[in-house]
Design a protein around this motif. Sequence first.
Motif, PDB file in Angstrom:
ATOM      1  N   ILE A   1      33.243  38.877  46.728  1.00 13.48           N
ATOM      2  CA  ILE A   1      33.406  37.380  45.661  1.00 13.48           C
ATOM      3  C   ILE A   1      34.956  37.095  46.174  1.00 13.48           C
ATOM      4  O   ILE A   1      35.528  36.571  46.641  1.00 13.48           O
ATOM      5  N   PRO A   2      33.939  35.671  45.868  1.00 16.05           N
ATOM      6  CA  PRO A   2      34.893  34.224  46.483  1.00 16.05           C
ATOM      7  C   PRO A   2      36.009  34.845  45.742  1.00 16.05           C
ATOM      8  O   PRO A   2      36.061  34.442  44.625  1.00 16.05           O
ATOM      9  N   PRO A   3      37.022  34.248  46.634  1.00 16.59           N
ATOM     10  CA  PRO A   3      38.633  33.985  45.841  1.00 16.59           C
ATOM     11  C   PRO A   3      38.741  33.166  44.520  1.00 16.59           C
ATOM     12  O   PRO A   3      39.172  32.761  43.367  1.00 16.59           O
ATOM     13  N   ALA A   4      37.348  32.180  44.735  1.00 19.19           N
ATOM     14  CA  ALA A   4      37.551  30.887  43.065  1.00 19.19           C
ATOM     15  C   ALA A   4      37.179  31.755  42.164  1.00 19.19           C
ATOM     16  O   ALA A   4      37.970  32.319  40.886  1.00 19.19           O
ATOM     17  N   LEU A   5      36.018  32.101  42.166  1.00 17.03           N
ATOM     18  CA  LEU A   5      34.480  32.995  41.525  1.00 17.03           C
ATOM     19  C   LEU A   5      36.206  34.359  40.809  1.00 17.03           C
ATOM     20  O   LEU A   5      35.670  34.882  39.760  1.00 17.03           O
ATOM     21  N   GLY A   6      36.771  34.940  42.159  1.00 18.33           N
ATOM     22  CA  GLY A   6      37.285  36.498  41.205  1.00 18.33           C
ATOM     23  C   GLY A   6      38.721  36.154  40.300  1.00 18.33           C
ATOM     24  O   GLY A   6      38.943  36.705  39.259  1.00 18.33           O
ATOM     25  N   LYS A   7      39.425  34.600  40.853  1.00 15.45           N
ATOM     26  CA  LYS A   7      40.400  34.653  39.579  1.00 15.45           C
ATOM     27  C   LYS A   7      40.079  34.221  38.639  1.00 15.45           C
ATOM     28  O   LYS A   7      40.502  34.412  37.243  1.00 15.45           O
TER      29      LYS A   7
ATOM     30  N   TYR B   1      37.173  45.193  41.195  1.00 20.65           N
ATOM     31  CA  TYR B   1      37.817  46.102  42.928  1.00 20.65           C
ATOM     32  C   TYR B   1      36.766  46.056  43.720  1.00 20.65           C
ATOM     33  O   TYR B   1      37.222  46.269  45.066  1.00 20.65           O
ATOM     34  N   ARG B   2      35.952  47.398  42.997  1.00 17.98           N
ATOM     35  CA  ARG B   2      34.952  47.407  43.981  1.00 17.98           C
ATOM     36  C   ARG B   2      34.255  46.512  45.643  1.00 17.98           C
ATOM     37  O   ARG B   2      34.292  46.400  46.940  1.00 17.98           O
TER      38      ARG B   2
ATOM     39  N   LEU C   1      32.679  47.761  28.950  1.00 15.87           N
ATOM     40  CA  LEU C   1      31.829  46.314  29.725  1.00 15.87           C
ATOM     41  C   LEU C   1      33.452  45.729  30.756  1.00 15.87           C
ATOM     42  O   LEU C   1      33.231  45.340  31.718  1.00 15.87           O
ATOM     43  N   CYS C   2      34.580  46.090  30.023  1.00 13.04           N
ATOM     44  CA  CYS C   2      35.467  45.022  30.458  1.00 13.04           C
ATOM     45  C   CYS C   2      36.403  45.714  31.950  1.00 13.04           C
ATOM     46  O   CYS C   2      35.972  46.027  32.572  1.00 13.04           O
ATOM     47  N   GLY C   3      36.084  47.345  31.231  1.00 10.28           N
ATOM     48  CA  GLY C   3      36.107  48.231  32.821  1.00 10.28           C
ATOM     49  C   GLY C   3      35.501  48.210  33.409  1.00 10.28           C
ATOM     50  O   GLY C   3      36.029  48.417  34.502  1.00 10.28           O
ATOM     51  N   ALA C   4      34.297  48.177  32.902  1.00 11.08           N
ATOM     52  CA  ALA C   4      33.147  48.343  34.449  1.00 11.08           C
ATOM     53  C   ALA C   4      33.334  46.651  34.884  1.00 11.08           C
ATOM     54  O   ALA C   4      33.210  46.498  36.178  1.00 11.08           O
ATOM     55  N   ALA C   5      33.634  45.860  34.560  1.00 13.59           N
ATOM     56  CA  ALA C   5      33.775  44.518  35.385  1.00 13.59           C
ATOM     57  C   ALA C   5      35.089  44.313  36.297  1.00 13.59           C
ATOM     58  O   ALA C   5      34.862  44.036  37.145  1.00 13.59           O
TER      59      ALA C   5
END
Length: 93
Positions: free
Chosen positions: A67-73, A61-62, A52-56
């Motif tokens: 994805i907003p930068p704050a959420l991505g971090k 990445y895809r 699941l971590c790999g899928a996330a």
Amino acid sequence: MSLPSVGRAIEQFFGNGRYLALYLVAGVTGALASTMRRDIVSAGASGAIFGLCGAAVVLGYRYRREIPPALGKRIAGGMISCIGLNLLLGFSI
């Protein structure tokens, strides 16, 4: 601890059926890989959690531009801590 944080996001993206399939395939693959490395049989959810971590990571990445930068971090920080905690527990037990 890892499953609720990682699993919810993956389940929302993929839907219930595909999430379940991903979880089961990752779990079985992790167990088979563990058995091929050692002669003892392992049982647990760590292989499924790492799947699941790999899928996330792949989803992050895809869709990194959407994805907003704050959420991505926040997601990246959660993934790093999730992977680190599971590796620490896996090697210490």
